[in-house]
Design an enzyme around this catalytic site. Structure first.
Site, PDB file in Angstrom:
ATOM      1  N   ARG A  10       0.814  -1.219   0.000  1.00  0.00           N
ATOM      2  CA  ARG A  10       0.000   0.000   0.000  1.00  0.00           C
ATOM      3  C   ARG A  10       0.856   1.283   0.000  1.00  0.00           C
ATOM      4  O   ARG A  10       0.463   2.300   0.549  1.00  0.00           O
ATOM      5  CB  ARG A  10      -0.968   0.024   1.178  1.00  0.00           C
ATOM      6  CG  ARG A  10      -2.019  -1.059   1.123  1.00  0.00           C
ATOM      7  CD  ARG A  10      -3.077  -0.720   0.087  1.00  0.00           C
ATOM      8  NE  ARG A  10      -4.181  -1.663   0.132  1.00  0.00           N
ATOM      9  CZ  ARG A  10      -4.462  -2.507  -0.835  1.00  0.00           C
ATOM     10  NH1 ARG A  10      -3.720  -2.533  -1.930  1.00  0.00           N
ATOM     11  NH2 ARG A  10      -5.479  -3.321  -0.733  1.00  0.00           N
ATOM     12  N   THR A  33       0.790 -11.544 -11.812  1.00  0.00           N
ATOM     13  CA  THR A  33       1.384 -12.789 -11.335  1.00  0.00           C
ATOM     14  C   THR A  33       0.659 -13.380 -10.124  1.00  0.00           C
ATOM     15  O   THR A  33       0.996 -14.478  -9.694  1.00  0.00           O
ATOM     16  CB  THR A  33       2.860 -12.578 -10.950  1.00  0.00           C
ATOM     17  OG1 THR A  33       2.925 -11.671  -9.848  1.00  0.00           O
ATOM     18  CG2 THR A  33       3.665 -12.042 -12.119  1.00  0.00           C
ATOM     19  N   SER A  34      -0.319 -12.661  -9.585  1.00  0.00           N
ATOM     20  CA  SER A  34      -0.949 -13.124  -8.352  1.00  0.00           C
ATOM     21  C   SER A  34      -1.863 -14.318  -8.597  1.00  0.00           C
ATOM     22  O   SER A  34      -2.342 -14.544  -9.707  1.00  0.00           O
ATOM     23  CB  SER A  34      -1.751 -11.995  -7.702  1.00  0.00           C
ATOM     24  OG  SER A  34      -2.837 -11.651  -8.526  1.00  0.00           O
ATOM     25  N   HIS A  48      -7.298  -3.815  -7.919  1.00  0.00           N
ATOM     26  CA  HIS A  48      -6.306  -3.529  -8.958  1.00  0.00           C
ATOM     27  C   HIS A  48      -6.976  -3.471 -10.338  1.00  0.00           C
ATOM     28  O   HIS A  48      -6.660  -2.591 -11.146  1.00  0.00           O
ATOM     29  CB  HIS A  48      -5.194  -4.581  -8.954  1.00  0.00           C
ATOM     30  CG  HIS A  48      -4.116  -4.304  -7.968  1.00  0.00           C
ATOM     31  ND1 HIS A  48      -3.008  -3.567  -8.280  1.00  0.00           N
ATOM     32  CD2 HIS A  48      -3.983  -4.656  -6.670  1.00  0.00           C
ATOM     33  CE1 HIS A  48      -2.231  -3.482  -7.211  1.00  0.00           C
ATOM     34  NE2 HIS A  48      -2.800  -4.132  -6.227  1.00  0.00           N
ATOM     35  N   ARG A  52      -7.383   0.163 -13.185  1.00  0.00           N
ATOM     36  CA  ARG A  52      -6.638   0.276 -14.435  1.00  0.00           C
ATOM     37  C   ARG A  52      -7.602   0.313 -15.620  1.00  0.00           C
ATOM     38  O   ARG A  52      -8.713  -0.211 -15.539  1.00  0.00           O
ATOM     39  CB  ARG A  52      -5.602  -0.825 -14.565  1.00  0.00           C
ATOM     40  CG  ARG A  52      -6.100  -2.215 -14.628  1.00  0.00           C
ATOM     41  CD  ARG A  52      -4.927  -3.196 -14.761  1.00  0.00           C
ATOM     42  NE  ARG A  52      -5.423  -4.535 -14.864  1.00  0.00           N
ATOM     43  CZ  ARG A  52      -5.416  -5.419 -13.877  1.00  0.00           C
ATOM     44  NH1 ARG A  52      -4.878  -5.116 -12.715  1.00  0.00           N
ATOM     45  NH2 ARG A  52      -5.899  -6.625 -14.058  1.00  0.00           N
ATOM     46  N   GLU A  60      -2.688 -13.161 -17.171  1.00  0.00           N
ATOM     47  CA  GLU A  60      -2.454 -13.655 -15.810  1.00  0.00           C
ATOM     48  C   GLU A  60      -1.543 -14.867 -15.899  1.00  0.00           C
ATOM     49  O   GLU A  60      -1.895 -15.873 -16.530  1.00  0.00           O
ATOM     50  CB  GLU A  60      -3.781 -14.000 -15.148  1.00  0.00           C
ATOM     51  CG  GLU A  60      -4.664 -12.773 -14.944  1.00  0.00           C
ATOM     52  CD  GLU A  60      -6.030 -13.108 -14.383  1.00  0.00           C
ATOM     53  OE1 GLU A  60      -6.620 -14.114 -14.826  1.00  0.00           O
ATOM     54  OE2 GLU A  60      -6.506 -12.360 -13.519  1.00  0.00           O
TER      55      GLU A  60
END
Length: 170
Positions: A10, A33-34, A48, A52, A60
């Site tokens: 954060r 990448t999560s 997120h 955007r 992904e």
């Protein structure tokens, strides 16, 4: 231009990195990448996504990051990768040392050879106390080494804290 953006949780690093890649004026590919393992992580990922532009291409990929980067490598492309510490976590959790080493080496080569605009996001994890367990210490060591290697391969490095970007290399 290759740009590494570092910061804590954060810290504002994601917003700053997105501003940087958007400023290129090129089509943007966002490589995430999560992996979603629980409701809290699902909310973070959704936040997120909401922050955007929808026209950005999304890929992904939690493990084979070098292969994806190689696939979008073009002088006319802008790419943001978020985030390297999650990618390392995914690889460490596989408990496959050979795969970890192979993916890291391939990734560094892909970054070095990338021809477009590339913004790399990674957490800076080495500012706290020494972790108490072996996996957490290994993670800190791997993340620190990866951040150092990426910093050598990039033209710019920015550390973000409290939403304020601090140039480390320009």
């Amino acid at each position: 231009m290759k740009h590494l953006v570092l910061g804590g949780v954060r810290s504002g690093k994601s917003a700053f990195a997105q501003e940087q890649v958007a400023a290129s004026g090129k089509p943007v590919c966002y490589i995430a990448t999560s992996q979603v393992w629980d409701d809290e992580m699902e909310k973070r990922v959704q936040q997120h996504k909401d922050n955007r532009p929808q026209e950005w291409q999304l890929i992904e990929e939690p493990l084979a990051l070098a292969a994806v980067l190689n696939g979008v490598n073009s002088p006319n492309q802008a790419v943001i990768v978020e985030c390297f510490t999650l990618w390392l976590t995914n690889l460490l959790c596989l408990e496959d040392e050979a795969r970890l080493q192979q993916e890291k080496a391939a990734l560094l080569l892909a970054v070095e050879q990338f021809q477009g605009d590339l913004v790399l996001v990674s957490s800076e994890v080495g500012l706290g106390i020494m972790p108490m367990n072996a996996l957490a210490r290994r993670f800190g060591d791997e993340a620190g080494a990866m951040n150092q290697a990426l910093a050598k391969l990039t033209d710019r490095v920015t550390f973000v804290a409290a939403g304020l970007p601090m140039p480390l290399k320009s």
